[in-house]
Design a protein around this motif. Structure first.
Motif, short mmCIF file in Angstrom:
data_model
loop_
_atom_site.label_atom_id
_atom_site.label_comp_id
_atom_site.label_asym_id
_atom_site.label_seq_id
_atom_site.Cartn_x
_atom_site.Cartn_y
_atom_site.Cartn_z
N ASP A 54 0.85 -1.21 0.00
CA ASP A 54 0.00 0.00 0.00
C ASP A 54 0.88 1.24 0.00
O ASP A 54 1.86 1.32 0.74
CB ASP A 54 -0.88 0.01 1.25
N THR A 55 0.51 2.21 -0.84
CA THR A 55 1.29 3.45 -0.89
C THR A 55 0.44 4.62 -0.39
O THR A 55 -0.78 4.63 -0.59
CB THR A 55 1.77 3.76 -2.33
N PRO A 56 1.08 5.59 0.26
CA PRO A 56 0.31 6.72 0.79
C PRO A 56 -0.20 7.62 -0.34
O PRO A 56 0.42 7.68 -1.40
CB PRO A 56 1.33 7.46 1.66
N PRO A 57 -1.30 8.33 -0.11
CA PRO A 57 -1.79 9.25 -1.15
C PRO A 57 -0.82 10.42 -1.34
O PRO A 57 0.02 10.69 -0.48
CB PRO A 57 -3.12 9.74 -0.57
N ALA A 58 -0.98 11.09 -2.48
CA ALA A 58 -0.05 12.19 -2.82
C ALA A 58 -0.09 13.32 -1.79
O ALA A 58 0.89 14.04 -1.60
CB ALA A 58 -0.40 12.72 -4.21
N THR A 59 -1.24 13.48 -1.13
CA THR A 59 -1.38 14.60 -0.19
C THR A 59 -0.91 14.23 1.23
O THR A 59 -1.10 15.01 2.16
CB THR A 59 -2.87 15.00 -0.10
N PHE A 60 -0.31 13.05 1.37
CA PHE A 60 0.02 12.56 2.71
C PHE A 60 0.96 13.51 3.47
O PHE A 60 0.67 13.92 4.59
CB PHE A 60 0.65 11.17 2.62
N LYS B 29 7.47 7.76 4.76
CA LYS B 29 6.01 7.59 4.64
C LYS B 29 5.64 6.25 4.00
O LYS B 29 4.63 5.64 4.36
CB LYS B 29 5.37 8.76 3.90
N PHE B 33 3.25 3.89 6.07
CA PHE B 33 1.91 3.65 5.51
C PHE B 33 1.71 2.17 5.20
O PHE B 33 0.66 1.59 5.51
CB PHE B 33 1.70 4.50 4.25
N SER B 44 -9.60 2.23 5.74
CA SER B 44 -9.96 3.65 5.76
C SER B 44 -9.28 4.39 6.92
O SER B 44 -9.22 5.60 6.94
CB SER B 44 -11.48 3.80 5.88
N GLU B 47 -4.58 6.03 6.64
CA GLU B 47 -3.95 7.34 6.45
C GLU B 47 -3.92 8.11 7.78
O GLU B 47 -2.90 8.69 8.15
CB GLU B 47 -4.70 8.14 5.38
N GLN B 51 -0.53 9.15 9.77
CA GLN B 51 -0.23 10.55 10.13
C GLN B 51 0.03 10.67 11.63
O GLN B 51 0.90 11.41 12.07
CB GLN B 51 -1.39 11.45 9.71
#
Lengths: 160, 190
Positions: A54-60, B29, B33, B44, B47, B51
């Motif tokens: 799983d990769t983090p979203p671009a806005t992470f 990250k 992640f 869900s 993220e 963070q």
């Protein structure tokens, strides 16, 4: 050698931490169930490192930085509030000191009735608090110890 | 990242340089992640929790002594945070997998069987107990060494290996489960 004994060793052998004994090899040569298990274990070993990650979203990163700034702002707000309270307490002390000085030097005259009333109020409050003093002291001590333990565990968690 | 570059980055973060912390987030990250997403069952929440890990890193950096590698320390924070995540928040597992037949090696279409095995393995990992999921994710998916896992979890290296072997045995047992109503496979003498 039984299938269960083989089953317990398959992963250790495939990872190179153990080796098959001659008994185990003899069993494996004739047991289709164990052969199937070894093949499945090899398949698992082959696929585990290749599973999708799983990769983090671009806005992470920007999300993290926004939360860091928000947290810092809250900490600064708390610091500001503490500073304001300290300033107010200081001002109050100064005003009280000046008033006391003026009263003791005769610049301000306070009636004897007022002084007597204040003395009585202080005496009554003191008399009410005195019996509970040990309880308050123990409570304050426990609270201080609790806060100390909390601070220590938080500090220990972050160390290293 | 070399040790020197890592120390320099930590020092800049401690001085309050936002740019340095942003660099640190960019650097780690992917690791954080991936570990969080694999360890918790509700994607869900991944993220938000990832963070949260970086917020803990930000708060904890002034106390980081540098005895362990930064990635090892971060892994420990992930493990602690995921462990404190309430199990009741876990979403129900995908039941669709139960409909599939048990894996059989050397079938008529090996390539298809392999792809199917990969898909089933992916789902089976989510059914592992949390402490095995985080180990499997760290070692097999992110390539963390036994030594680093042992240091992060305060466990002997042998125990880490044993846990990984048990995790893989559990995965095998899940993949061997026959579908309801299917014939019991023949077993050799036990």
């Amino acid at each position: 050698m039984t299938c269960d004994q083989i089953n317990l060793r398959i992963d250790a052998v495939l990872d190179g931490d153990e080796a098959w004994t001659s008994d185990a090899r003899a069993h494996l040569d004739t047991c289709s169930r164990c052969q199937s298990r070894v093949a499945l274990a090899q398949g698992i070993n082959r696929w585990l490192p290749q599973l999708p990650v799983d990769t983090p979203p671009a806005t992470f990163t920007s999300g993290v930085m926004a939360r860091v700034r928000r947290e810092r702002w809250r900490a600064e707000q708390a610091l500001d509030a503490g500073f304001n309270v300290a300033i107010a307490a200081g001002l109050l002390l100064i005003v009280a000191g000046v008033a006391g000085l003026a009263w003791s030097s005769g610049l301000i005259v306070v009636g004897a009735d007022v002084v007597a009333l204040m003395r009585e109020a202080i005496a009554v409050t003191g008399a009410e608090i005195a019996p509970q003093l040990p309880t308050y002291s123990v409570a304050a001590l426990l609270l201080t110890m609790g806060l100390g333990v909390w601070w220590w565990t938080e500090h220990a968690n972050f160390e290293r | 990242m070399s040790d020197t570059a890592e120390r320099d980055l930590i020092a800049r973060c401690r001085q309050g340089e936002d740019g340095a912390f942003r660099e640190l987030v960019d650097q780690y990250k992917g690791l954080v992640f991936a570990l969080v997403a694999r360890t918790i069952r509700d994607p869900s929440r991944a993220e938000d929790l990832a963070q949260e890990v970086f917020l803990k890193i930000h708060r904890g950096l002034p106390y980081f002594r540098g005895d362990a590698r930064l990635s090892t320390w971060i892994y420990r924070i992930v493990v602690n945070l995921c462990a404190s995540e309430r199990p009741s928040r876990d979403v129900p597992l995908d039941a669709g997998d139960e409909e599939r037949p048990a894996w059989e090696p050397g079938g008529p279409d090996r390539a298809y069987g392999d792809v199917e095995l990969r898909d089933r393995l992916d789902k089976a990992i989510r059914r592992l107990p949390a402490h095995y999921r985080v180990l499997v994710a760290g070692h097999y998916l992110r390539g963390m060494k036994y030594e680093d896992l042992a240091e992060a979890l305060h466990l002997p290296m042998g125990t880490v290996k044993t846990h990984l072997h048990r995790a893989k045995r559990l995965l095998r047992e899940m993949l061997e489960e026959p579908r309801p109503g299917s014939e019991q496979r023949t077993a050799n003498s036990e």
